[in-house]
Scaffold this motif. Structure first.
Motif: not given
Length: 452
Positions: A73-77, A82-91, A320-328
């Motif tokens: 679902s592309n919630l994590v990738y 950028r060399g970063t990891f994304i942890v998000g939600v369904d948007n 409303a959750f386009n910004e609801a992600y961690w970038e690490i």
């Protein structure tokens, strides 16, 4: 004409020895940390985590999914550009699960009982209905401790940093930190006006969380946890210490922490075997009842009305959750050898019975750079350190180094915490280096000689 005599040679030597001991205490542990015991970054970020898929224990309107679902679902990738990891939600869609909107909750596969934890975060979730958190927790929560490092809610600026524990753990009142504190009892209390707040601390500056943190390209949150206590810092991207970027962090050179929690009236054993947890919740016990206050139009409303409005918003407003992600960038943990790097450094020679009456004096030198006070003196209670009280003569020699007072019992913020009398445990003395032990021996010899 008579003249006043100064202290004799023996007394002068005793004072000098005491001063030298105090200085050596300040020096203890002033060295970088280099032993990395856990590292999470890049395309291998998930290799150190498991996916929690159960019902949310904090009543969130959230459906935590497994790894396969999260990946498909592309919630994590991983972002190679950028060399970063994304942890998000369904948007992308209206939530159809009865549990709520799809999200991810990660738990580290190894646990920790100490360490220097560095969390380099570029972006954290922000927006109405959200309750994102970065925290640690032990088995049988909260009896093995919980440390909330990042906890934001809805679109409220700042960050809430709390410690939770089993019974008998209290936060020292006088301490040097940036955050404001609102609760001194770390044990969870479900019947309190605001349930289960623990030892709660908060900072309201925009840079500490949410959109304000993201606008400055994030930064590094640092947690130092060892035998002496727990400290938390946040460094904006433009102000990350060079020792951190060079891979040899030295917290002894860092500025005042956001939170400082010395283990004075709380045994260090209350915090052990904690795993790292990263999650994005919706509504729940924190964002739910505050939703209409922070994201609504104001007015009077009940707790249930706020919960219902939050869940309805989360269910239907996926955009409303386009910004609801961690970038690490990375999470990294360094081992901490308490014999070389004690957070808290209490001279063994300064130990005595402490009277808990209002305004009584605590003759207790501070810790590193005099930044730490002595233990809480509960109203009408008594706290005893691990050694016998000093004689009056010995106390007079220590006078220049004893500047901290008991917290006055008449302060409302103290009385409302319901801290039982006599609950301070024995102070856990941090192990000292050879130089400190030598200074202690010198103190004992010259002090006895001076008092003969």
């Amino acid at each position: 004409m008579s003249r006043q005599l100064g202290p004799g040679p023996a007394q002068a030597l005793a004072r000098l020895a005491l001063a030298l001991y105090f200085v050596s205490c300040v020096w203890v542990g002033a060295s970088p940390l280099t032993n990395v015991i856990a590292s999470y970054s890049g395309s291998n970020f998930l290799s150190g985590f498991s996916f929690f898929v159960g019902d949310d224990p904090t009543n969130g309107f959230v459906n935590y999914v497994d790894q396969n679902t999260a990946v498909s679902s592309n919630l994590v990738y991983y972002r190679p550009d950028r060399g970063t990891f994304i942890v998000g939600v369904d948007n992308t869609s209206v939530a159809t699960s009865s549990r709520g909107r799809d999200s991810v909750r990660l738990t580290s596969t190894v646990s920790f009982s100490s360490g220097l934890f560095l969390f380099d975060i570029v972006h954290m979730p922000t927006g109405c209905g959200l309750w994102p958190a970065l925290w640690t927790t032990g088995p049988n929560n909260p009896n093995s401790g919980e440390i909330d490092i990042v906890e934001t809610v809805n679109n409220r600026p700042g960050n809430s940093l709390s410690l939770h524990s089993g019974p008998g753990c209290y936060s020292a009142i006088k301490r040097t930190q940036i955050a404001n504190y609102s609760s001194l009892t770390c044990a969870n209390n479900a019947s309190a006006p605001v349930p289960n707040t623990g030892c709660s601390n908060s900072v309201r500056g925009a840079m500490y969380g949410g959109d304000g943190f993201n606008q400055m390209n994030g930064g590094v949150y640092a947690l130092l946890w060892d035998a002496g206590g727990i400290q938390i810092w946040m460094f904006p991207r433009s102000s990350i210490p060079s020792d951190v970027t060079k891979g040899a962090p030295d917290p002894s050179t860092w500025p005042t922490p956001i939170v400082s929690f010395p283990f004075y009236c709380c045994s260090a054993s209350n915090f052990a075997y904690n795993t790292i947890v990263l999650n994005t919740d919706f509504c729940g016990n924190f964002a739910g009842p505050t939703f209409l206050k922070t994201c609504g139009s104001g007015g009077n409303f009940t707790r249930d009305q706020s919960f219902d409005a939050c869940e309805d918003f989360v269910k239907n407003n996926y955009s409303a959750f386009n910004e609801a992600y961690w970038e690490i960038n990375y999470f990294k943990v360094y081992s901490v050898d308490s014999s070389k790097y004690p957070v808290s450094c209490v001279p063994l020679v300064q130990s005595r019975l402490i009277d808990g009456s209002a305004g009584s004096r605590v003759d207790w030198p501070g810790t590193k750079a005099s930044a730490r006070p002595g233990p809480i003196c509960p109203a009408n209670g008594r706290c005893r350190s691990s050694l016998q009280p000093l004689s009056a003569s010995a106390r007079s020699l220590l006078a220049p180094l004893t500047t901290d007072d008991c917290f006055p019992a008449g302060k409302p913020s103290f009385n409302t915490q319901n801290v039982p009398a006599g609950t301070c445990p024995k102070v856990s003395m941090a192990p000292q280096l050879v130089s400190s032990l030598f200074s202690l021996a010198l103190v004992g010899v010259v002090s006895l000689f001076a008092l003969l």
